[in-house]
Design an enzyme around this catalytic site. Structure first.
Site, PDB file in Angstrom:
ATOM      1  N   ASP A 248       0.839  -1.186   0.000  1.00 53.21           N
ATOM      2  CA  ASP A 248       0.000   0.000   0.000  1.00 53.21           C
ATOM      3  C   ASP A 248       0.884   1.249   0.000  1.00 53.21           C
ATOM      4  OD1 ASP A 248       0.897   0.308   2.627  1.00 53.21           O
ATOM      5  OD2 ASP A 248      -1.082   0.036   3.535  1.00 53.21           O
ATOM      6  N   HIS A 249       0.280   2.394   0.165  1.00 51.31           N
ATOM      7  CA  HIS A 249       0.979   3.685   0.093  1.00 51.31           C
ATOM      8  C   HIS A 249       2.036   3.874   1.174  1.00 51.31           C
ATOM      9  CE1 HIS A 249      -2.438   4.127   2.790  1.00 51.31           C
ATOM     10  NE2 HIS A 249      -1.772   5.109   3.386  1.00 51.31           N
TER      11      HIS A 249
ATOM     12  N   CYS B 238       2.586  -3.562   4.220  1.00 57.07           N
ATOM     13  CA  CYS B 238       1.743  -2.413   4.559  1.00 57.07           C
ATOM     14  C   CYS B 238       2.339  -1.796   5.820  1.00 57.07           C
ATOM     15  CB  CYS B 238       0.276  -2.818   4.724  1.00 57.07           C
ATOM     16  SG  CYS B 238      -0.091  -3.914   6.114  1.00 57.07           S
ATOM     17  N   GLY B 239       1.568  -1.069   6.591  1.00 53.02           N
ATOM     18  CA  GLY B 239       2.104  -0.439   7.786  1.00 53.02           C
ATOM     19  C   GLY B 239       2.619  -1.432   8.809  1.00 53.02           C
ATOM     20  N   THR B 240       1.802  -2.444   9.119  1.00 58.32           N
ATOM     21  CA  THR B 240       2.189  -3.467  10.099  1.00 58.32           C
ATOM     22  C   THR B 240       2.373  -4.854   9.484  1.00 58.32           C
ATOM     23  OG1 THR B 240      -0.093  -4.069  10.622  1.00 58.32           O
ATOM     24  CG2 THR B 240       0.925  -2.305  11.952  1.00 58.32           C
ATOM     25  N   GLY B 241       1.826  -5.078   8.311  1.00 56.44           N
ATOM     26  CA  GLY B 241       1.829  -6.402   7.693  1.00 56.44           C
ATOM     27  C   GLY B 241       0.615  -7.220   8.084  1.00 56.44           C
ATOM     28  N   VAL B 242      -0.092  -6.786   9.110  1.00 59.14           N
ATOM     29  CA  VAL B 242      -1.218  -7.561   9.631  1.00 59.14           C
ATOM     30  C   VAL B 242      -2.413  -7.518   8.688  1.00 59.14           C
ATOM     31  CG1 VAL B 242      -2.861  -7.805  11.539  1.00 59.14           C
ATOM     32  CG2 VAL B 242      -0.456  -7.301  12.023  1.00 59.14           C
ATOM     33  N   GLY B 243      -2.900  -6.342   8.372  1.00 59.13           N
ATOM     34  CA  GLY B 243      -4.091  -6.237   7.534  1.00 59.13           C
ATOM     35  C   GLY B 243      -3.916  -6.876   6.175  1.00 59.13           C
TER      36      GLY B 243
ATOM     37  N   HIS C 226       7.459 -25.395   8.159  1.00 58.33           N
ATOM     38  CA  HIS C 226       6.358 -26.141   8.779  1.00 58.33           C
ATOM     39  C   HIS C 226       4.997 -25.859   8.149  1.00 58.33           C
ATOM     40  CE1 HIS C 226       8.705 -26.650  12.819  1.00 58.33           C
ATOM     41  NE2 HIS C 226       9.390 -27.059  11.768  1.00 58.33           N
TER      42      HIS C 226
ATOM     43  N   ARG D 188       6.226   0.108   8.953  1.00 60.60           N
ATOM     44  CA  ARG D 188       6.279   0.927  10.165  1.00 60.60           C
ATOM     45  C   ARG D 188       6.803   0.141  11.363  1.00 60.60           C
ATOM     46  NH1 ARG D 188       0.367   3.708   9.287  1.00 60.60           N
ATOM     47  NH2 ARG D 188       1.070   5.423   7.946  1.00 60.60           N
TER      48      ARG D 188
ATOM     49  N   ARG E 288       4.935 -34.767   8.872  1.00 55.12           N
ATOM     50  CA  ARG E 288       3.804 -34.407   9.736  1.00 55.12           C
ATOM     51  C   ARG E 288       3.247 -33.038   9.381  1.00 55.12           C
ATOM     52  NH1 ARG E 288       8.270 -33.127  12.897  1.00 55.12           N
ATOM     53  NH2 ARG E 288       8.137 -31.161  14.044  1.00 55.12           N
ATOM     54  N   HIS E 289       4.096 -32.175   8.836  1.00 54.59           N
ATOM     55  CA  HIS E 289       3.638 -30.844   8.458  1.00 54.59           C
ATOM     56  C   HIS E 289       2.724 -30.900   7.233  1.00 54.59           C
ATOM     57  CE1 HIS E 289       6.436 -29.446  11.419  1.00 54.59           C
ATOM     58  NE2 HIS E 289       7.442 -29.996  10.768  1.00 54.59           N
TER      59      HIS E 289
ATOM     60  N   ARG F 272      -0.762 -31.603   8.260  1.00 59.85           N
ATOM     61  CA  ARG F 272      -1.432 -30.412   8.783  1.00 59.85           C
ATOM     62  C   ARG F 272      -1.859 -29.469   7.668  1.00 59.85           C
ATOM     63  NH1 ARG F 272       3.236 -30.318  13.308  1.00 59.85           N
ATOM     64  NH2 ARG F 272       2.398 -32.054  14.521  1.00 59.85           N
TER      65      ARG F 272
END
Length: 147
Positions: A8-9, A65-70, A98, A109, A132-133, A136
């Protein structure tokens, strides 16, 4: 390896630095993020990168993005995507080993460019361990089928 990078910006400068770094290491980079500082919406870029992976146009994606979360949450809405947000290399490495992650996200940020390079290197150098991974991952795919 062909990698799509979306942003993003907030993350234009970091995206450009990461792209140049990866090009210098021999990776083919596809820029699908914004190059403008004008406000934009991260789900747009997350969806574009995710769809490029699902279609096979690229092998992996990086989202910033700012945090990577969204941006990682948005990418994970696409069936077949396993996006991880990381602020340090160890989680990036283990997510590849994994969880067979196909998108790496981080925040412009939250971390600096040198940490971003270390995270990207750890993620790209790690190999999925299977065994095993894989069981999953197959379970996750079954959950996706219910959606």
């Amino acid at each position: 390896m062909k990698i799509a990078i979306g942003n993003d910006h907030v993350a234009v400068a970091m995206k450009n630095d990461v792209a140049e770094y990866l090009k210098s290491k021999g990776y083919e980079i596809v820029n699908v993020g914004t190059d403008s500082s004008e406000s934009t919406h991260y789900p747009i870029w997350a969806e574009k990168v995710a769809n490029m992976i699902i279609s096979g146009e690229v092998e992996k994606g990086i989202l910033i993005c700012g945090t990577g979360v969204g941006i990682s949450i948005a990418a994970n809405k696409i069936n077949g995507i396993r996006a991880v947000v990381c602020s340090e290399p160890y989680s990036a490495k283990l997510s590849a080993q994994h969880n067979d992650t196909n998108i790496l996200a981080f925040g412009a940020r939250v971390i600096g460019i040198e940490m971003a390079k270390m995270i990207v290197d750890s993620w790209l150098e790690a190999q999925f361990e299977g065994n095993r991974h894989k069981i999953r991952i197959d379970m996750i795919k079954e959950i996706e089928k219910k959606m």
